[in-house]
Enzyme design. Structure first.
Site, PDB file in Angstrom:
ATOM      1  N   VAL A 144     -24.381 104.208 -86.747  1.00 12.62           N
ATOM      2  CA  VAL A 144     -25.256 105.346 -87.008  1.00 12.62           C
ATOM      3  C   VAL A 144     -25.086 106.306 -85.834  1.00 12.62           C
ATOM      4  CG1 VAL A 144     -27.244 104.249 -85.897  1.00 12.62           C
ATOM      5  CG2 VAL A 144     -27.615 106.079 -87.562  1.00 12.62           C
ATOM      6  N   GLN A 192     -18.464 112.154 -77.528  1.00 14.46           N
ATOM      7  CA  GLN A 192     -19.043 110.999 -78.206  1.00 14.46           C
ATOM      8  C   GLN A 192     -19.270 109.855 -77.224  1.00 14.46           C
ATOM      9  OE1 GLN A 192     -15.625 110.807 -80.959  1.00 14.46           O
ATOM     10  NE2 GLN A 192     -17.110 110.871 -82.633  1.00 14.46           N
ATOM     11  N   ILE A 196     -23.957 102.235 -82.158  1.00 20.54           N
ATOM     12  CA  ILE A 196     -24.643 103.518 -82.170  1.00 20.54           C
ATOM     13  C   ILE A 196     -23.730 104.554 -81.535  1.00 20.54           C
ATOM     14  CG2 ILE A 196     -26.624 104.806 -81.265  1.00 20.54           C
ATOM     15  CD1 ILE A 196     -28.132 102.095 -81.236  1.00 20.54           C
ATOM     16  N   GLU A 197     -23.732 105.735 -82.108  1.00 17.76           N
ATOM     17  CA  GLU A 197     -22.987 106.868 -81.531  1.00 17.76           C
ATOM     18  C   GLU A 197     -23.976 107.948 -81.123  1.00 17.76           C
ATOM     19  OE1 GLU A 197     -19.919 110.492 -82.846  1.00 17.76           O
ATOM     20  OE2 GLU A 197     -20.533 108.965 -84.302  1.00 17.76           O
ATOM     21  N   ILE A 198     -23.714 108.570 -79.979  1.00 20.82           N
ATOM     22  CA  ILE A 198     -24.419 109.776 -79.563  1.00 20.82           C
ATOM     23  C   ILE A 198     -23.366 110.870 -79.468  1.00 20.82           C
ATOM     24  CG2 ILE A 198     -25.848 110.866 -77.806  1.00 20.82           C
ATOM     25  CD1 ILE A 198     -27.223 108.529 -79.108  1.00 20.82           C
TER      26      ILE A 198
END
Length: 214
Positions: free
Chosen positions: A129, A165, A176-178
């Site tokens: 996500v 990223q 998890i991706e930011i």
């Protein structure tokens, strides 16, 4: 770390290609044609009624320890613990922030999340996500302070709209991706008129007309 993660990601992609076998090439090629052809994409939507959808409401995760996951999502990502409906008589927790909820469910030995691979290297092609971020530097410092292992990369530099990223895992191994994906223009592959963008939330820039859909 970055080079090692890139090598692991490439290995993961090769493994999936090997697992697909020789007969899968035609099927994947056909799928790519559907995704890449705006005319086909437009036709795909012709018989689909407009849906009364509004936005993503929440994601739900099975957890080995709800308490550990609550601490992670509060401390690392700034989510807020909220009350659950009393009718939910199983162990879990609800969190909310940024217009989206995270619902945590205590798992037992018979129920394991099938999309989690905690023992493997971080691979951006795995299930994950992604959260939009307005200060990537601050987010990276938070991960460093909490000693959370992460992978960092920048893509799309050649196109003039670099996207930063960060990839990491929660206590149960879910990735998890930011990212600062607002730098990437949203170019609809057909059916522009069907896009519904929430007015009260941040949206990426949308290309109108040429290059998108008519």
């Amino acid at each position: 770390m970055g080079e090692a993660c890139r090598d692991a990601a490439a290995a993961g992609r090769q493994l999936r290609q090997d697992e697909a076998g020789g007969g899968g090439g035609g099927r994947h090629h056909a799928e790519n044609e559907l995704v890449g052809d705006s005319a086909v994409s437009t036709k795909l939507c012709e018989d689909v009624l407009a849906m009364p959808m509004m936005a993503l409401n929440h994601i739900s995760r099975l957890c080995e320890s709800v308490d550990a996951s609550v601490r992670f999502y509060v401390k690392a990502l700034g989510f807020v613990l909220i009350h659950r409906p009393p009718a939910l008589d199983f162990s879990g927790a609800w969190l909310f922030n940024y217009g989206v909820g995270i619902h945590l469910v205590q798992r037992d030995d018979a129920r394991r999340a099938p999309d989690v691979r905690p023992e493997t290297e971080l691979d951006p092609m795995d299930n994950h996500v992604s959260f939009q971020c307005e200060d990537m530097g601050a987010m990276e410092r938070r991960l460093q302070e909490m000693r959370i292992q992460y992978m960092k990369r920048t893509i799309n530099e050649e196109e003039g709209s670099p996207i930063d990223q960060l990839f990491f895992r929660d206590p149960d191994g879910f990735m998890i991706e930011i990212c600062n994906c607002e730098n990437l223009e949203l170019v609809p592959a057909g059916a522009l008129g069907r896009l519904r963008l929430p007015r009260d939330r941040h949206n990426p820039p949308v290309r109108m007309g040429a290059g998108g859909a008519e």
